[in-house]
Design a protein around this motif. Sequence first.
Motif, PDB file in Angstrom:
ATOM      1  N   PHE A 175     -28.863  23.657 -38.187  1.00  0.00           N
ATOM      2  CA  PHE A 175     -28.449  24.864 -37.471  1.00  0.00           C
ATOM      3  C   PHE A 175     -28.927  24.799 -36.016  1.00  0.00           C
ATOM      4  CE2 PHE A 175     -29.066  29.202 -35.967  1.00  0.00           C
ATOM      5  CZ  PHE A 175     -27.873  29.802 -36.308  1.00  0.00           C
ATOM      6  N   GLY A 176     -30.197  24.432 -35.827  1.00  0.00           N
ATOM      7  CA  GLY A 176     -30.735  24.338 -34.469  1.00  0.00           C
ATOM      8  C   GLY A 176     -30.018  23.291 -33.642  1.00  0.00           C
ATOM      9  N   GLY A 177     -29.713  22.147 -34.270  1.00  0.00           N
ATOM     10  CA  GLY A 177     -29.022  21.101 -33.538  1.00  0.00           C
ATOM     11  C   GLY A 177     -27.630  21.499 -33.112  1.00  0.00           C
ATOM     12  N   LEU A 178     -26.873  22.140 -34.009  1.00  0.00           N
ATOM     13  CA  LEU A 178     -25.505  22.560 -33.680  1.00  0.00           C
ATOM     14  C   LEU A 178     -25.495  23.614 -32.579  1.00  0.00           C
ATOM     15  CD1 LEU A 178     -23.936  22.688 -37.255  1.00  0.00           C
ATOM     16  CD2 LEU A 178     -23.418  21.047 -35.440  1.00  0.00           C
ATOM     17  N   CYS A 179     -26.422  24.558 -32.642  1.00  0.00           N
ATOM     18  CA  CYS A 179     -26.478  25.597 -31.602  1.00  0.00           C
ATOM     19  C   CYS A 179     -26.877  25.005 -30.254  1.00  0.00           C
ATOM     20  CB  CYS A 179     -27.450  26.697 -32.009  1.00  0.00           C
ATOM     21  SG  CYS A 179     -26.866  27.710 -33.388  1.00  0.00           S
ATOM     22  N   ALA A 180     -27.805  24.029 -30.275  1.00  0.00           N
ATOM     23  CA  ALA A 180     -28.217  23.398 -29.028  1.00  0.00           C
ATOM     24  C   ALA A 180     -27.052  22.624 -28.409  1.00  0.00           C
ATOM     25  CB  ALA A 180     -29.402  22.468 -29.277  1.00  0.00           C
ATOM     26  N   VAL A 181     -26.294  21.914 -29.247  1.00  0.00           N
ATOM     27  CA  VAL A 181     -25.111  21.213 -28.756  1.00  0.00           C
ATOM     28  C   VAL A 181     -24.097  22.212 -28.193  1.00  0.00           C
ATOM     29  CG1 VAL A 181     -23.123  19.823 -29.445  1.00  0.00           C
ATOM     30  CG2 VAL A 181     -25.407  19.217 -30.249  1.00  0.00           C
ATOM     31  N   GLY A 182     -24.027  23.391 -28.861  1.00  0.00           N
ATOM     32  CA  GLY A 182     -23.123  24.433 -28.367  1.00  0.00           C
ATOM     33  C   GLY A 182     -23.467  24.871 -26.951  1.00  0.00           C
ATOM     34  N   THR A 183     -24.769  24.932 -26.608  1.00  0.00           N
ATOM     35  CA  THR A 183     -25.151  25.298 -25.234  1.00  0.00           C
ATOM     36  C   THR A 183     -24.739  24.219 -24.236  1.00  0.00           C
ATOM     37  OG1 THR A 183     -27.366  24.331 -25.455  1.00  0.00           O
ATOM     38  CG2 THR A 183     -27.111  26.635 -26.092  1.00  0.00           C
ATOM     39  N   LEU A 184     -24.744  22.966 -24.703  1.00  0.00           N
ATOM     40  CA  LEU A 184     -24.275  21.881 -23.835  1.00  0.00           C
ATOM     41  C   LEU A 184     -22.785  22.018 -23.546  1.00  0.00           C
ATOM     42  CD1 LEU A 184     -26.053  18.671 -25.181  1.00  0.00           C
ATOM     43  CD2 LEU A 184     -26.352  19.717 -22.941  1.00  0.00           C
ATOM     44  N   ILE A 185     -22.023  22.240 -24.625  1.00  0.00           N
ATOM     45  CA  ILE A 185     -20.561  22.352 -24.478  1.00  0.00           C
ATOM     46  C   ILE A 185     -20.194  23.553 -23.609  1.00  0.00           C
ATOM     47  CG2 ILE A 185     -18.410  22.729 -25.740  1.00  0.00           C
ATOM     48  CD1 ILE A 185     -19.674  21.212 -28.086  1.00  0.00           C
ATOM     49  N   ALA A 186     -20.925  24.665 -23.780  1.00  0.00           N
ATOM     50  CA  ALA A 186     -20.631  25.882 -23.009  1.00  0.00           C
ATOM     51  C   ALA A 186     -21.150  25.807 -21.580  1.00  0.00           C
ATOM     52  CB  ALA A 186     -21.235  27.100 -23.717  1.00  0.00           C
ATOM     53  N   GLY A 187     -21.903  24.765 -21.251  1.00  0.00           N
ATOM     54  CA  GLY A 187     -22.430  24.622 -19.896  1.00  0.00           C
ATOM     55  C   GLY A 187     -23.630  25.495 -19.609  1.00  0.00           C
ATOM     56  N   ILE A 188     -24.253  26.054 -20.643  1.00  0.00           N
ATOM     57  CA  ILE A 188     -25.391  26.952 -20.454  1.00  0.00           C
ATOM     58  C   ILE A 188     -26.671  26.168 -20.246  1.00  0.00           C
ATOM     59  CG2 ILE A 188     -26.698  28.856 -21.486  1.00  0.00           C
ATOM     60  CD1 ILE A 188     -23.813  29.474 -20.676  1.00  0.00           C
ATOM     61  N   ASN A 189     -26.743  24.981 -20.805  1.00  0.00           N
ATOM     62  CA  ASN A 189     -27.967  24.196 -20.743  1.00  0.00           C
ATOM     63  C   ASN A 189     -28.414  23.940 -19.303  1.00  0.00           C
ATOM     64  OD1 ASN A 189     -29.135  21.166 -20.535  1.00  0.00           O
ATOM     65  ND2 ASN A 189     -29.899  22.161 -22.391  1.00  0.00           N
ATOM     66  N   GLY A 190     -27.467  23.702 -18.413  1.00  0.00           N
ATOM     67  CA  GLY A 190     -27.818  23.374 -17.033  1.00  0.00           C
ATOM     68  C   GLY A 190     -28.025  24.572 -16.132  1.00  0.00           C
ATOM     69  N   SER A 191     -27.851  25.797 -16.648  1.00  0.00           N
ATOM     70  CA  SER A 191     -28.001  26.996 -15.818  1.00  0.00           C
ATOM     71  C   SER A 191     -29.469  27.245 -15.498  1.00  0.00           C
ATOM     72  CB  SER A 191     -27.419  28.217 -16.533  1.00  0.00           C
ATOM     73  OG  SER A 191     -26.043  28.037 -16.779  1.00  0.00           O
ATOM     74  N   ALA A 192     -29.736  27.607 -14.250  1.00  0.00           N
ATOM     75  CA  ALA A 192     -31.110  27.898 -13.836  1.00  0.00           C
ATOM     76  C   ALA A 192     -31.573  29.215 -14.444  1.00  0.00           C
ATOM     77  CB  ALA A 192     -31.190  27.954 -12.315  1.00  0.00           C
ATOM     78  N   TRP A 193     -32.727  29.174 -15.140  1.00  0.00           N
ATOM     79  CA  TRP A 193     -33.221  30.374 -15.817  1.00  0.00           C
ATOM     80  C   TRP A 193     -33.582  31.482 -14.831  1.00  0.00           C
ATOM     81  CZ3 TRP A 193     -36.676  29.290 -20.711  1.00  0.00           C
ATOM     82  CH2 TRP A 193     -35.930  28.520 -21.616  1.00  0.00           C
ATOM     83  N   ARG A 194     -34.004  31.115 -13.637  1.00  0.00           N
ATOM     84  CA  ARG A 194     -34.429  32.145 -12.682  1.00  0.00           C
ATOM     85  C   ARG A 194     -33.247  32.959 -12.172  1.00  0.00           C
ATOM     86  NH1 ARG A 194     -36.773  29.621  -7.262  1.00  0.00           N
ATOM     87  NH2 ARG A 194     -36.977  31.854  -6.884  1.00  0.00           N
ATOM     88  N   TYR A 195     -32.000  32.481 -12.417  1.00  0.00           N
ATOM     89  CA  TYR A 195     -30.806  33.215 -12.005  1.00  0.00           C
ATOM     90  C   TYR A 195     -30.020  33.735 -13.199  1.00  0.00           C
ATOM     91  CZ  TYR A 195     -31.762  30.932  -7.555  1.00  0.00           C
ATOM     92  OH  TYR A 195     -32.354  30.502  -6.407  1.00  0.00           O
ATOM     93  N   THR A 196     -30.685  33.869 -14.336  1.00  0.00           N
ATOM     94  CA  THR A 196     -30.000  34.332 -15.544  1.00  0.00           C
ATOM     95  C   THR A 196     -29.340  35.686 -15.302  1.00  0.00           C
ATOM     96  OG1 THR A 196     -31.548  33.155 -16.978  1.00  0.00           O
ATOM     97  CG2 THR A 196     -30.305  34.975 -17.957  1.00  0.00           C
ATOM     98  N   SER A 197     -28.067  35.784 -15.662  1.00  0.00           N
ATOM     99  CA  SER A 197     -27.318  37.028 -15.497  1.00  0.00           C
ATOM    100  C   SER A 197     -26.318  37.146 -16.642  1.00  0.00           C
ATOM    101  CB  SER A 197     -26.596  37.043 -14.144  1.00  0.00           C
ATOM    102  OG  SER A 197     -25.709  35.953 -14.039  1.00  0.00           O
ATOM    103  N   LEU A 198     -25.474  38.163 -16.570  1.00  0.00           N
ATOM    104  CA  LEU A 198     -24.548  38.452 -17.659  1.00  0.00           C
ATOM    105  C   LEU A 198     -23.645  37.269 -18.015  1.00  0.00           C
ATOM    106  CD1 LEU A 198     -23.515  40.533 -19.665  1.00  0.00           C
ATOM    107  CD2 LEU A 198     -21.926  41.352 -17.901  1.00  0.00           C
ATOM    108  N   PRO A 199     -23.059  36.538 -17.062  1.00  0.00           N
ATOM    109  CA  PRO A 199     -22.217  35.397 -17.455  1.00  0.00           C
ATOM    110  C   PRO A 199     -22.957  34.359 -18.294  1.00  0.00           C
ATOM    111  CG  PRO A 199     -21.828  35.959 -15.155  1.00  0.00           C
ATOM    112  CD  PRO A 199     -22.999  36.778 -15.602  1.00  0.00           C
ATOM    113  N   GLU A 200     -24.235  34.085 -17.958  1.00  0.00           N
ATOM    114  CA  GLU A 200     -25.006  33.122 -18.751  1.00  0.00           C
ATOM    115  C   GLU A 200     -25.265  33.651 -20.155  1.00  0.00           C
ATOM    116  OE1 GLU A 200     -25.796  33.787 -15.572  1.00  0.00           O
ATOM    117  OE2 GLU A 200     -25.200  31.840 -14.750  1.00  0.00           O
TER     118      GLU A 200
END
Length: 653
Positions: free
Chosen positions: A57-82
Amino acid sequence: MRIFKTSNLFYLSRRDLLVLAIDFFCCAISFWVAHTIIWPTPAFADDPVILAYAAIFGGLCAVGTLIAGINGSAWRYTSLPELVGLLKAIVGGAVAFTVIAFMVSRGFALPRSAPVLAAIFSVISMAGLRITYRMSRERLGLVKRQIRGETTPVKNVALIGVNNNADMYIRQTRRLTNVRLNIVGIFDERPRWHGNRLQGAQVVGSIKDLEYWQNRWQLQGRPAKQLVITDPGAKPEQIAEIVAEAAKVRIPVRRLQNISEDQHNELKRVKPRDVRIMDLIGRKEVQMDVELMGRFIFGKTVLITGAGGSIGSEIARQVAAHKPALMILIDNSEVALYHIEHEIMNAWPDVKVAGCLADVRDKVRMTGIFSDYQPEMVFHAAALKHVPLMEVNRVECMRTNISGTRVIADLADECDVEVFVMISTDKAVNPVSVMGASKRAAEAYVQAKDKSSVSTRYLTVRFGNVLDSNGSVLPLFRRQLQEGGPLTVTHPDIKRYFMTISEAVRLVFKASIFGAENPSLRGSVYVLDMGKPVRIYEIAERMIQLAGLVPGNDIDIDIIGLRPGEKLNEDLFGANEPKIETDQDGFVVAAPKIADISLMNKSLDEMEKHLEARNGDAAIKLLRHIVPDYQPNPPQADDQLVDQEQLSTRATN
């Protein structure tokens, strides 16, 4: 540095791998907690099957963040789109896990609700980590500034308009600057928003309530120091109302451009700009086909007269941007020529520039320039244009505007120039001034050349006033404001057409390209679409209000009377100038009566003799013959029309 690559889709840095590991553990632990809550039986607590489920489950969800492009988003700029992307990634991972689990083990030891609850816990934990990190970074930055002894200024701002732009402005300004943005209130014309809140700021009422609320905020020790219009599509009449209300309480007004939701804009992107007079005039600028203009200019040798003036210098900038082979800049002002030449060389170092200090009336000098450089295109912007000044310098006006145009136009024909473009003015229509009549005579000559020339296309582009040009009303009003007033207007009802310099020049190119490609329109005049005329008195009022002052109270507006050669309303078309319908936006084609080139040359030869003899009266008589519509204002007898040169000559003799 990129240290890991998965196929051709993802390039992962150390930071990306760390975030991926954190997301994996968050989701795996969330699944284990969800499963334990649903089936708390100790026998299943350490079951390898459950641990395997958690890992998958953890692996599939982590891969999902890669596919959605969320993994590379800067945490300090987290907003509604992320956060929305995070939710999609987790839901996708949970669905994929459920399908795989039932395909492989038929869901052995897997409660049906476990993936759903695990997805909820995963979203909460992953979003919570990101939001906590962002808040801690912002707080840490504040603490660091306090430790260094840096003060954090508070900026009291009132906003106009509840919209996405306002929301983005508040959030980005708070995040990206050292200034603590304090939104004292928001004004909106829609009653349904009154009393609501946006990012903690209350919508207090409409702009009509500004004076009441500013007084109230003043008593509370937090008066608004700035009004920001958040709607980039605000109409001119709305902006004018806001500016007028703000002037009553001495608050400057700014405008906010459209802020993209999908970009972490830099500070300069979210900084409001000053409200400009053009915002209040309400003219929608016509855009130019950049590719078409590039094909028109690229690789050509282009000569520009009057290159140091307002229009000539903007022509030079826009020509330089499209990589001509060579630019020849001609002006009789050393200072003006120096500035535009160095501006072009610094901004476009790859463009070859030749600066020629010369007078367009000097045929010998102009012949040498044309012979040396062999231009393919000529933009003739050199002219004397100040109406009252030209009324007492008639000979110089006619020598530059008529004789100078004739010199350049004739040389263009002799040197087989492809396109000759003359810049004209609305004052040439039904002229009441020497300046206007001289420009109409120049138009007539260029039209006659267009009909007679075999090798060169001659085009005349006519338009009204351009904002902020040398000698125009805006610089005058600014100077008068700096001096404390009053602002001077010649007549309360006087109106003029206005457009920006950059748009005027873009439309010059657009009309020139169209005219050059349509030889059937030889002899036509291309009149720019100037929109509606604007009262100069209203511009004076708006200038005072934009300065945060009240017209008639802080700064007076004096009516000084029409000057010689001036009329209340300018025209763009003469009575005998039928319009030719085209499908072009931004200009209209007019078809004035075209004089015979031989007759024009005969009249101008005679005029040259009078001008050389500095016989202004005789030259004016001939000008009236060439331009029958010329009616001097105020009416004068011929023997009363004496210019300064004649007075100077008589005094010395």
